[in-house]
Design an enzyme around this catalytic site. Structure first.
Site, mmCIF file in Angstrom:
data_model
loop_
_atom_site.group_PDB
_atom_site.id
_atom_site.type_symbol
_atom_site.label_atom_id
_atom_site.label_comp_id
_atom_site.label_asym_id
_atom_site.label_seq_id
_atom_site.Cartn_x
_atom_site.Cartn_y
_atom_site.Cartn_z
ATOM 1 N N CYS A 332 -0.651 45.027 69.802
ATOM 2 C CA CYS A 332 0.173 43.978 69.197
ATOM 3 C C CYS A 332 -0.595 42.658 69.178
ATOM 4 C CB CYS A 332 1.476 43.812 69.985
ATOM 5 S SG CYS A 332 2.512 42.437 69.442
ATOM 6 N N GLY A 333 -1.279 42.353 70.276
ATOM 7 C CA GLY A 333 -2.089 41.140 70.326
ATOM 8 C C GLY A 333 -3.207 41.171 69.297
ATOM 9 N N TRP A 335 -3.256 42.873 66.545
ATOM 10 C CA TRP A 335 -2.681 42.805 65.200
ATOM 11 C C TRP A 335 -2.503 41.349 64.778
ATOM 12 C CZ3 TRP A 335 1.750 40.738 63.033
ATOM 13 C CH2 TRP A 335 2.075 41.164 61.737
ATOM 14 N N HIS A 336 -2.162 40.485 65.731
ATOM 15 C CA HIS A 336 -1.941 39.082 65.393
ATOM 16 C C HIS A 336 -3.235 38.343 65.091
ATOM 17 C CE1 HIS A 336 2.160 39.669 66.972
ATOM 18 N NE2 HIS A 336 2.460 38.604 66.255
ATOM 19 N N GLY A 337 -4.340 38.781 65.648
ATOM 20 C CA GLY A 337 -5.589 38.089 65.362
ATOM 21 C C GLY A 337 -6.769 38.730 66.071
#
Length: 496
Positions: A332-333, A335-337
Protein backbone atom coordinates in the site's frame (compact mmCIF):
# COMPACT_ATOMS: atom_id res chain seq x y z
CA UNK A 1 -5.79 19.66 -17.15
CA UNK A 2 -6.96 19.37 -13.55
CA UNK A 3 -10.56 19.22 -12.38
CA UNK A 4 -10.31 22.62 -10.72
CA UNK A 5 -8.69 24.34 -13.71
CA UNK A 6 -10.68 26.87 -15.74
CA UNK A 7 -9.92 24.92 -18.91
CA UNK A 8 -11.66 21.84 -17.51
CA UNK A 9 -14.61 23.65 -15.94
CA UNK A 10 -15.39 26.07 -18.78
CA UNK A 11 -14.43 24.05 -21.86
CA UNK A 12 -13.64 20.34 -21.48
CA UNK A 13 -16.48 19.26 -19.19
CA UNK A 14 -19.28 21.32 -20.86
CA UNK A 15 -18.25 20.17 -24.36
CA UNK A 16 -18.09 16.53 -23.28
CA UNK A 17 -21.52 16.78 -21.64
CA UNK A 18 -22.93 18.50 -24.74
CA UNK A 19 -21.76 15.79 -27.15
CA UNK A 20 -22.74 13.06 -24.68
CA UNK A 21 -26.35 14.23 -24.40
CA UNK A 22 -26.93 14.97 -28.09
CA UNK A 23 -25.57 11.55 -29.12
CA UNK A 24 -27.54 8.36 -29.45
CA UNK A 25 -27.24 5.93 -26.57
CA UNK A 26 -24.99 3.51 -28.45
CA UNK A 27 -22.56 6.34 -29.25
CA UNK A 28 -22.27 7.73 -25.71
CA UNK A 29 -19.50 5.37 -24.64
CA UNK A 30 -17.51 6.40 -27.71
CA UNK A 31 -17.87 10.03 -26.62
CA UNK A 32 -16.69 9.11 -23.10
CA UNK A 33 -13.73 7.16 -24.48
CA UNK A 34 -12.64 10.00 -26.79
CA UNK A 35 -12.95 12.48 -23.91
CA UNK A 36 -10.94 10.18 -21.63
CA UNK A 37 -8.15 9.75 -24.19
CA UNK A 38 -8.03 13.51 -24.76
CA UNK A 39 -7.89 14.07 -20.99
CA UNK A 40 -5.05 11.54 -20.68
CA UNK A 41 -3.17 12.93 -23.69
CA UNK A 42 -3.36 16.48 -22.39
CA UNK A 43 -0.51 15.78 -19.98
CA UNK A 44 1.64 13.74 -22.39
CA UNK A 45 0.52 12.26 -25.72
CA UNK A 46 3.25 9.63 -25.85
CA UNK A 47 2.53 8.37 -22.33
CA UNK A 48 -1.19 8.10 -23.13
CA UNK A 49 -0.20 5.25 -25.48
CA UNK A 50 0.59 3.23 -22.36
CA UNK A 51 -3.09 3.50 -21.39
CA UNK A 52 -4.19 2.30 -24.84
CA UNK A 53 -1.72 -0.60 -24.59
CA UNK A 54 -3.07 -1.55 -21.16
CA UNK A 55 -6.66 -1.50 -22.44
CA UNK A 56 -5.80 -3.64 -25.47
CA UNK A 57 -3.88 -6.25 -23.51
CA UNK A 58 -6.55 -6.59 -20.82
CA UNK A 59 -9.27 -6.85 -23.45
CA UNK A 60 -7.46 -9.78 -25.12
CA UNK A 61 -6.55 -11.31 -21.75
CA UNK A 62 -10.13 -11.26 -20.45
CA UNK A 63 -11.49 -13.05 -23.52
CA UNK A 64 -8.58 -15.54 -23.49
CA UNK A 65 -9.16 -16.40 -19.82
CA UNK A 66 -12.87 -16.99 -20.41
CA UNK A 67 -12.40 -19.08 -23.58
CA UNK A 68 -9.47 -21.20 -22.32
CA UNK A 69 -10.38 -24.89 -22.51
CA UNK A 70 -8.93 -26.02 -19.18
CA UNK A 71 -8.11 -24.64 -15.73
CA UNK A 72 -4.36 -24.77 -16.43
CA UNK A 73 -4.74 -22.60 -19.52
CA UNK A 74 -7.02 -20.20 -17.66
CA UNK A 75 -4.45 -19.91 -14.90
CA UNK A 76 -1.63 -19.42 -17.42
CA UNK A 77 -3.42 -16.62 -19.29
CA UNK A 78 -4.46 -15.01 -16.01
CA UNK A 79 -0.93 -15.17 -14.57
CA UNK A 80 0.65 -13.73 -17.71
CA UNK A 81 -1.87 -10.88 -17.79
CA UNK A 82 -1.27 -10.05 -14.11
CA UNK A 83 2.50 -10.10 -14.64
CA UNK A 84 2.20 -7.81 -17.67
CA UNK A 85 0.09 -5.27 -15.75
CA UNK A 86 2.49 -5.27 -12.81
CA UNK A 87 5.52 -5.00 -15.10
CA UNK A 88 3.93 -2.04 -16.86
CA UNK A 89 3.30 -0.35 -13.52
CA UNK A 90 6.78 -1.22 -12.28
CA UNK A 91 8.51 0.03 -15.42
CA UNK A 92 7.03 3.51 -15.27
CA UNK A 93 6.66 3.97 -11.53
CA UNK A 94 9.30 1.90 -9.75
CA UNK A 95 12.22 1.22 -12.12
CA UNK A 96 14.01 4.43 -11.20
CA UNK A 97 13.42 3.85 -7.47
CA UNK A 98 14.72 0.26 -7.71
CA UNK A 99 17.75 1.30 -9.76
CA UNK A 100 18.62 4.14 -7.37
CA UNK A 101 18.36 1.77 -4.39
CA UNK A 102 20.66 -0.79 -6.05
CA UNK A 103 23.09 1.99 -7.03
CA UNK A 104 23.21 3.23 -3.42
CA UNK A 105 23.87 -0.31 -2.16
CA UNK A 106 26.65 -0.79 -4.71
CA UNK A 107 28.29 2.49 -3.66
CA UNK A 108 28.36 1.28 -0.04
CA UNK A 109 30.75 -1.55 -0.99
CA UNK A 110 33.08 0.81 -2.86
CA UNK A 111 31.85 0.28 -6.43
CA UNK A 112 30.93 3.10 -8.77
CA UNK A 113 27.22 3.96 -8.67
CA UNK A 114 25.25 4.14 -11.90
CA UNK A 115 22.56 6.48 -13.14
CA UNK A 116 19.10 5.11 -13.91
CA UNK A 117 17.14 6.82 -16.66
CA UNK A 118 13.76 8.00 -15.43
CA UNK A 119 10.61 7.32 -17.43
CA UNK A 120 7.74 9.75 -17.42
CA UNK A 121 4.74 8.78 -15.29
CA UNK A 122 1.56 8.10 -17.31
CA UNK A 123 -1.44 9.86 -15.78
CA UNK A 124 -3.38 7.60 -13.41
CA UNK A 125 -1.37 4.43 -14.09
CA UNK A 126 -1.76 3.25 -10.48
CA UNK A 127 -5.53 3.69 -10.67
CA UNK A 128 -6.23 2.17 -14.07
CA UNK A 129 -3.86 -0.74 -13.41
CA UNK A 130 -5.80 -1.64 -10.27
CA UNK A 131 -9.08 -1.34 -12.18
CA UNK A 132 -7.73 -3.65 -14.90
CA UNK A 133 -6.59 -6.17 -12.28
CA UNK A 134 -10.03 -6.17 -10.64
CA UNK A 135 -11.58 -6.90 -14.07
CA UNK A 136 -9.23 -9.83 -14.73
CA UNK A 137 -9.75 -11.26 -11.24
CA UNK A 138 -13.53 -11.02 -11.64
CA UNK A 139 -13.36 -12.84 -14.98
CA UNK A 140 -11.06 -15.52 -13.52
CA UNK A 141 -13.43 -16.05 -10.58
CA UNK A 142 -16.40 -16.18 -13.01
CA UNK A 143 -18.08 -13.29 -11.21
CA UNK A 144 -18.60 -11.55 -14.56
CA UNK A 145 -18.32 -12.57 -18.22
CA UNK A 146 -15.41 -11.22 -20.23
CA UNK A 147 -16.25 -7.95 -21.96
CA UNK A 148 -16.68 -8.48 -25.70
CA UNK A 149 -16.92 -4.76 -26.50
CA UNK A 150 -13.52 -3.09 -26.69
CA UNK A 151 -15.15 0.33 -26.30
CA UNK A 152 -17.03 -0.62 -23.11
CA UNK A 153 -13.93 -2.09 -21.45
CA UNK A 154 -11.85 0.88 -22.54
CA UNK A 155 -14.35 3.29 -20.97
CA UNK A 156 -14.31 1.32 -17.71
CA UNK A 157 -10.50 1.38 -17.49
CA UNK A 158 -9.90 4.89 -18.83
CA UNK A 159 -13.00 6.92 -17.86
CA UNK A 160 -11.62 10.38 -17.20
CA UNK A 161 -13.35 11.29 -13.88
CA UNK A 162 -11.56 8.35 -12.22
CA UNK A 163 -8.29 8.59 -14.12
CA UNK A 164 -6.48 11.17 -12.00
CA UNK A 165 -7.41 10.17 -8.44
CA UNK A 166 -10.04 7.43 -8.42
CA UNK A 167 -12.29 6.12 -6.96
CA UNK A 168 -11.19 2.63 -8.04
CA UNK A 169 -14.61 1.25 -8.94
CA UNK A 170 -14.99 -2.51 -9.40
CA UNK A 171 -15.82 -3.76 -12.87
CA UNK A 172 -18.90 -5.66 -11.71
CA UNK A 173 -20.34 -2.45 -10.24
CA UNK A 174 -19.54 0.01 -13.03
CA UNK A 175 -19.85 -2.13 -16.18
CA UNK A 176 -23.67 -2.52 -16.05
CA UNK A 177 -24.04 1.25 -15.65
CA UNK A 178 -21.90 1.91 -18.73
CA UNK A 179 -24.26 -0.21 -20.81
CA UNK A 180 -27.29 1.75 -19.64
CA UNK A 181 -26.44 4.92 -17.68
CA UNK A 182 -29.28 6.26 -15.52
CA UNK A 183 -29.56 9.78 -16.86
CA UNK A 184 -32.01 12.14 -15.15
CA UNK A 185 -32.37 15.80 -14.24
CA UNK A 186 -32.28 14.98 -10.52
CA UNK A 187 -29.03 13.01 -10.84
CA UNK A 188 -27.47 15.69 -13.05
CA UNK A 189 -28.30 18.46 -10.57
CA UNK A 190 -27.04 16.27 -7.71
CA UNK A 191 -23.81 15.84 -9.68
CA UNK A 192 -23.36 19.60 -10.04
CA UNK A 193 -23.79 20.08 -6.28
CA UNK A 194 -21.33 17.27 -5.52
CA UNK A 195 -18.78 18.67 -7.98
CA UNK A 196 -19.15 22.14 -6.44
CA UNK A 197 -18.57 20.68 -2.97
CA UNK A 198 -15.39 18.96 -4.12
CA UNK A 199 -14.22 22.10 -5.91
CA UNK A 200 -14.72 24.10 -2.70
CA UNK A 201 -12.73 21.54 -0.69
CA UNK A 202 -9.87 21.73 -3.16
CA UNK A 203 -9.76 25.48 -3.88
CA UNK A 204 -10.99 27.10 -0.66
CA UNK A 205 -9.37 24.77 1.88
CA UNK A 206 -6.70 22.48 0.39
CA UNK A 207 -4.91 25.06 -1.75
CA UNK A 208 -4.41 27.75 0.99
CA UNK A 209 -3.32 25.09 3.48
CA UNK A 210 -0.88 23.67 0.90
CA UNK A 211 0.82 27.06 0.62
CA UNK A 212 1.45 27.14 4.38
CA UNK A 213 2.49 23.47 4.60
CA UNK A 214 4.88 23.76 1.64
CA UNK A 215 6.48 26.90 3.04
CA UNK A 216 7.10 25.23 6.40
CA UNK A 217 8.25 21.83 5.09
CA UNK A 218 10.59 23.52 2.60
CA UNK A 219 12.23 25.61 5.35
CA UNK A 220 15.45 24.36 7.04
CA UNK A 221 14.42 22.33 10.10
CA UNK A 222 16.82 24.19 12.39
CA UNK A 223 14.92 27.42 11.63
CA UNK A 224 11.59 26.02 12.82
CA UNK A 225 10.11 26.28 16.27
CA UNK A 226 8.09 23.39 17.69
CA UNK A 227 4.83 25.31 17.22
CA UNK A 228 5.61 26.09 13.56
CA UNK A 229 6.49 22.42 12.95
CA UNK A 230 3.14 21.38 14.43
CA UNK A 231 1.38 24.00 12.31
CA UNK A 232 2.98 22.62 9.14
CA UNK A 233 2.07 19.03 10.04
CA UNK A 234 -1.55 19.93 10.86
CA UNK A 235 -1.91 22.02 7.69
CA UNK A 236 -0.61 19.11 5.61
CA UNK A 237 -2.83 16.64 7.44
CA UNK A 238 -5.88 18.69 6.50
CA UNK A 239 -4.58 19.53 3.03
CA UNK A 240 -4.11 15.91 1.97
CA UNK A 241 -7.59 15.02 3.19
CA UNK A 242 -9.27 17.88 1.35
CA UNK A 243 -7.17 17.23 -1.76
CA UNK A 244 -8.15 13.56 -1.96
CA UNK A 245 -11.71 14.01 -0.73
CA UNK A 246 -12.20 17.04 -2.98
CA UNK A 247 -11.06 15.17 -6.08
CA UNK A 248 -13.23 12.19 -5.13
CA UNK A 249 -16.27 14.44 -4.70
CA UNK A 250 -15.60 16.07 -8.06
CA UNK A 251 -15.20 12.65 -9.72
CA UNK A 252 -18.43 11.36 -8.15
CA UNK A 253 -20.22 14.55 -9.19
CA UNK A 254 -19.00 14.25 -12.80
CA UNK A 255 -20.10 10.62 -12.82
CA UNK A 256 -23.60 11.62 -11.75
CA UNK A 257 -23.74 14.15 -14.59
CA UNK A 258 -23.17 11.25 -17.00
CA UNK A 259 -25.72 9.03 -15.22
CA UNK A 260 -23.13 6.93 -13.36
CA UNK A 261 -22.87 6.16 -9.64
CA UNK A 262 -19.29 5.84 -8.45
CA UNK A 263 -18.54 4.37 -5.05
CA UNK A 264 -18.01 6.68 -2.07
CA UNK A 265 -14.35 7.13 -1.20
CA UNK A 266 -14.23 9.05 2.10
CA UNK A 267 -16.41 8.94 5.19
CA UNK A 268 -15.01 11.49 7.68
CA UNK A 269 -11.82 9.47 8.32
CA UNK A 270 -10.54 11.89 10.98
CA UNK A 271 -13.63 11.04 13.04
CA UNK A 272 -12.28 7.51 13.49
CA UNK A 273 -11.10 6.23 16.87
CA UNK A 274 -8.59 3.61 15.74
CA UNK A 275 -6.29 2.94 12.80
CA UNK A 276 -8.55 0.07 11.73
CA UNK A 277 -11.57 2.37 11.77
CA UNK A 278 -9.57 5.00 9.86
CA UNK A 279 -8.95 2.59 6.98
CA UNK A 280 -12.65 1.82 6.80
CA UNK A 281 -13.23 5.53 6.14
CA UNK A 282 -10.11 6.69 4.22
CA UNK A 283 -9.77 6.05 0.46
CA UNK A 284 -12.42 3.34 0.75
CA UNK A 285 -12.10 2.16 -2.85
CA UNK A 286 -8.38 1.49 -2.32
CA UNK A 287 -8.67 -0.07 1.15
CA UNK A 288 -11.44 -2.44 0.04
CA UNK A 289 -9.47 -3.32 -3.11
CA UNK A 290 -6.43 -4.20 -1.01
CA UNK A 291 -8.61 -6.16 1.41
CA UNK A 292 -10.37 -8.24 -1.26
CA UNK A 293 -7.54 -8.80 -3.73
CA UNK A 294 -4.45 -8.86 -1.52
CA UNK A 295 -5.09 -9.23 2.21
CA UNK A 296 -7.77 -11.95 2.06
CA UNK A 297 -5.98 -14.12 -0.56
CA UNK A 298 -2.75 -13.87 1.48
CA UNK A 299 -4.55 -14.75 4.71
CA UNK A 300 -6.49 -17.59 3.06
CA UNK A 301 -3.38 -19.11 1.46
CA UNK A 302 -1.45 -18.88 4.73
CA UNK A 303 -4.28 -20.35 6.81
CA UNK A 304 -4.47 -23.42 4.53
CA UNK A 305 -0.70 -23.90 4.88
CA UNK A 306 -0.84 -23.57 8.67
CA UNK A 307 -3.64 -26.10 8.92
CA UNK A 308 -1.66 -28.49 6.74
CA UNK A 309 1.48 -28.04 8.85
CA UNK A 310 -0.45 -28.31 12.16
CA UNK A 311 0.58 -24.85 13.43
CA UNK A 312 -2.77 -24.09 15.04
CA UNK A 313 -1.28 -23.85 18.55
CA UNK A 314 0.41 -20.52 17.64
CA UNK A 315 -2.77 -18.40 17.83
CA UNK A 316 -3.24 -18.90 14.11
CA UNK A 317 -5.63 -16.00 13.46
CA UNK A 318 -3.38 -13.31 14.94
CA UNK A 319 -0.24 -14.57 13.21
CA UNK A 320 -2.01 -14.79 9.86
CA UNK A 321 -3.33 -11.26 10.40
CA UNK A 322 0.21 -10.03 11.14
CA UNK A 323 1.66 -11.69 8.03
CA UNK A 324 -1.07 -10.54 5.65
CA UNK A 325 -1.35 -7.03 7.12
CA UNK A 326 2.37 -6.21 6.98
CA UNK A 327 2.68 -7.33 3.35
CA UNK A 328 -0.53 -5.55 2.36
CA UNK A 329 0.51 -2.23 3.88
CA UNK A 330 4.07 -2.40 2.60
CA UNK A 331 2.57 -2.68 -0.89
CA UNK A 332 0.00 0.00 0.00
CA UNK A 333 2.86 2.36 0.83
CA UNK A 334 4.63 1.54 -2.43
CA UNK A 335 1.41 2.07 -4.39
CA UNK A 336 1.27 5.64 -3.09
CA UNK A 337 4.77 6.47 -4.24
CA UNK A 338 8.19 5.12 -5.22
CA UNK A 339 10.24 6.20 -2.20
CA UNK A 340 11.34 4.72 1.11
CA UNK A 341 9.26 7.28 2.99
CA UNK A 342 6.11 5.74 1.49
CA UNK A 343 7.32 2.23 2.34
CA UNK A 344 7.92 3.23 5.98
CA UNK A 345 4.58 5.06 6.04
CA UNK A 346 2.79 1.90 4.93
CA UNK A 347 4.77 -0.23 7.40
CA UNK A 348 3.93 2.24 10.20
CA UNK A 349 0.20 1.81 9.51
CA UNK A 350 0.55 -1.96 9.21
CA UNK A 351 2.38 -2.24 12.55
CA UNK A 352 -0.26 -0.14 14.33
CA UNK A 353 -3.03 -2.31 12.86
CA UNK A 354 -1.24 -5.41 14.16
CA UNK A 355 -0.78 -3.83 17.62
CA UNK A 356 -4.51 -3.06 17.72
CA UNK A 357 -5.31 -6.61 16.61
CA UNK A 358 -3.12 -8.11 19.32
CA UNK A 359 -5.11 -6.51 22.14
CA UNK A 360 -4.63 -2.74 22.08
CA UNK A 361 -8.05 -2.25 20.44
CA UNK A 362 -9.70 -3.70 23.58
CA UNK A 363 -7.87 -1.15 25.74
CA UNK A 364 -8.95 1.62 23.34
CA UNK A 365 -12.62 0.63 23.51
CA UNK A 366 -12.58 0.83 27.31
CA UNK A 367 -10.86 4.23 27.38
CA UNK A 368 -12.41 7.71 27.39
CA UNK A 369 -13.77 8.42 23.88
CA UNK A 370 -11.84 11.72 23.36
CA UNK A 371 -8.63 9.84 24.23
CA UNK A 372 -9.36 7.40 21.40
CA UNK A 373 -9.62 10.30 18.95
CA UNK A 374 -6.46 11.91 20.35
CA UNK A 375 -4.54 8.65 19.94
CA UNK A 376 -5.56 8.34 16.29
CA UNK A 377 -4.95 11.99 15.41
CA UNK A 378 -1.49 11.94 17.03
CA UNK A 379 -0.63 8.79 15.09
CA UNK A 380 -1.93 10.29 11.84
CA UNK A 381 -0.16 13.63 12.14
CA UNK A 382 3.17 11.82 12.64
CA UNK A 383 2.49 9.39 9.79
CA UNK A 384 1.61 12.25 7.42
CA UNK A 385 4.98 13.87 8.18
CA UNK A 386 6.58 10.64 6.92
CA UNK A 387 4.35 10.76 3.85
CA UNK A 388 5.22 14.40 3.08
CA UNK A 389 8.96 14.42 3.82
CA UNK A 390 11.46 13.98 0.94
CA UNK A 391 13.53 11.46 2.93
CA UNK A 392 13.39 9.38 6.10
CA UNK A 393 16.15 11.50 7.65
CA UNK A 394 14.16 14.68 6.97
CA UNK A 395 11.06 13.08 8.51
CA UNK A 396 12.96 12.09 11.67
CA UNK A 397 14.37 15.61 12.07
CA UNK A 398 10.99 17.20 11.48
CA UNK A 399 9.22 14.92 13.99
CA UNK A 400 12.01 15.62 16.48
CA UNK A 401 11.46 19.36 16.02
CA UNK A 402 7.74 18.89 16.70
CA UNK A 403 8.63 17.45 20.09
CA UNK A 404 11.32 20.03 20.86
CA UNK A 405 14.48 18.19 19.78
CA UNK A 406 16.69 20.73 18.02
CA UNK A 407 13.83 23.19 17.68
CA UNK A 408 14.43 26.92 17.57
CA UNK A 409 13.22 28.93 20.56
CA UNK A 410 9.65 30.15 20.25
CA UNK A 411 9.40 33.55 18.59
CA UNK A 412 5.99 35.13 18.12
CA UNK A 413 7.19 37.36 15.30
CA UNK A 414 8.38 34.29 13.36
CA UNK A 415 5.14 32.43 14.02
CA UNK A 416 3.02 35.27 12.58
CA UNK A 417 4.83 34.99 9.25
CA UNK A 418 3.18 31.59 8.83
CA UNK A 419 -0.01 32.02 10.86
CA UNK A 420 -2.18 34.96 9.86
CA UNK A 421 -5.92 35.61 10.20
CA UNK A 422 -6.73 34.07 6.84
CA UNK A 423 -4.83 30.86 7.68
CA UNK A 424 -6.55 30.65 11.06
CA UNK A 425 -9.94 30.98 9.37
CA UNK A 426 -9.16 28.28 6.77
CA UNK A 427 -7.80 25.99 9.49
CA UNK A 428 -10.98 26.46 11.52
CA UNK A 429 -13.21 25.71 8.54
CA UNK A 430 -11.02 22.73 7.63
CA UNK A 431 -11.11 21.25 11.12
CA UNK A 432 -14.89 21.67 11.41
CA UNK A 433 -15.39 20.31 7.90
CA UNK A 434 -13.40 17.18 8.73
CA UNK A 435 -16.06 16.42 11.34
CA UNK A 436 -19.83 16.25 10.89
CA UNK A 437 -20.25 19.80 12.19
CA UNK A 438 -21.59 21.23 8.93
CA UNK A 439 -23.85 18.20 8.42
CA UNK A 440 -25.42 18.80 11.81
CA UNK A 441 -25.64 22.53 11.08
CA UNK A 442 -27.43 21.83 7.79
CA UNK A 443 -29.85 19.46 9.51
CA UNK A 444 -30.53 22.14 12.11
CA UNK A 445 -31.26 24.79 9.45
CA UNK A 446 -33.49 22.36 7.59
CA UNK A 447 -35.43 21.62 10.76
CA UNK A 448 -35.91 25.35 11.30
CA UNK A 449 -37.19 25.91 7.76
CA UNK A 450 -39.47 22.87 7.93
CA UNK A 451 -40.87 24.10 11.24
CA UNK A 452 -41.48 27.57 9.78
CA UNK A 453 -43.22 26.11 6.76
CA UNK A 454 -45.41 23.86 8.89
CA UNK A 455 -46.46 26.83 11.03
CA UNK A 456 -47.48 29.09 8.18
CA UNK A 457 -48.73 26.18 6.02
CA UNK A 458 -46.56 27.31 3.11
CA UNK A 459 -46.12 25.01 0.08
CA UNK A 460 -43.24 22.52 0.36
CA UNK A 461 -41.42 24.14 -2.54
CA UNK A 462 -40.73 27.21 -0.38
CA UNK A 463 -38.16 25.13 1.48
CA UNK A 464 -35.91 25.29 -1.57
CA UNK A 465 -36.16 29.09 -1.76
CA UNK A 466 -35.42 29.48 1.95
CA UNK A 467 -32.48 27.04 1.76
CA UNK A 468 -31.17 28.88 -1.29
CA UNK A 469 -31.36 32.25 0.48
CA UNK A 470 -29.52 30.82 3.50
CA UNK A 471 -26.85 29.34 1.23
CA UNK A 472 -26.35 32.66 -0.58
CA UNK A 473 -26.17 34.58 2.69
CA UNK A 474 -23.64 32.13 4.14
CA UNK A 475 -21.55 32.32 0.96
CA UNK A 476 -21.59 36.13 1.07
CA UNK A 477 -20.71 36.07 4.76
CA UNK A 478 -17.74 33.75 4.10
CA UNK A 479 -16.56 35.91 1.19
CA UNK A 480 -16.84 39.03 3.37
CA UNK A 481 -14.83 37.41 6.15
CA UNK A 482 -12.13 36.40 3.63
CA UNK A 483 -11.94 39.95 2.26
CA UNK A 484 -11.81 41.55 5.71
CA UNK A 485 -9.26 39.01 6.92
CA UNK A 486 -7.07 39.50 3.85
CA UNK A 487 -7.28 43.30 4.09
CA UNK A 488 -6.48 43.30 7.81
CA UNK A 489 -3.57 40.93 7.32
CA UNK A 490 -2.13 43.07 4.53
CA UNK A 491 -2.53 46.24 6.64
CA UNK A 492 -0.77 44.65 9.61
CA UNK A 493 1.98 43.32 7.38
CA UNK A 494 2.73 46.66 5.69
CA UNK A 495 2.24 48.64 8.92
CA UNK A 496 4.71 46.70 10.98
Amino acid sequence: MLFHSLLFIYYFLPLTLFFFYISRKRLRNIILLIASLVFSSWFDISLSLVLIGSISLNYIAGISIERASGEKKKKLFFTLAIIFNLLLLGLFKYLSFLGTTISDLISLVGLDPFIVKEFGMPLGISFYTFKALSYLISVKRKEVPAQKSYIDLAVYIAIFPQLAAGPIDRYRNLAPQLVNPSVSFERFSSGIKRFALGLAKKVIIATPLALVADKIFNSPVDQLTASIAWLGAICYMLQIYYDFAGYSDMAIGIGKMFGLEFMENFNFPYNARSVKDFWKRWHISLSTWLRDYLFLPLAYARSKKMVKDKYLHLKTDNWIYLYATIITFLLCGLWHGAAWTFVIWGLFHGIMLVIEQFGFSKILKRSFRPLQHMYLLLFLVISWVLFRSPSIQDAIHYIGTMFGAGARMEDFSVTTTYLNIQTIFVLLVGILGATRFFDYLLIYFRSLTVSSISVIHAPGTHLYYISGIIFVLLTLAMATVFIIAGTATSFIYFKF
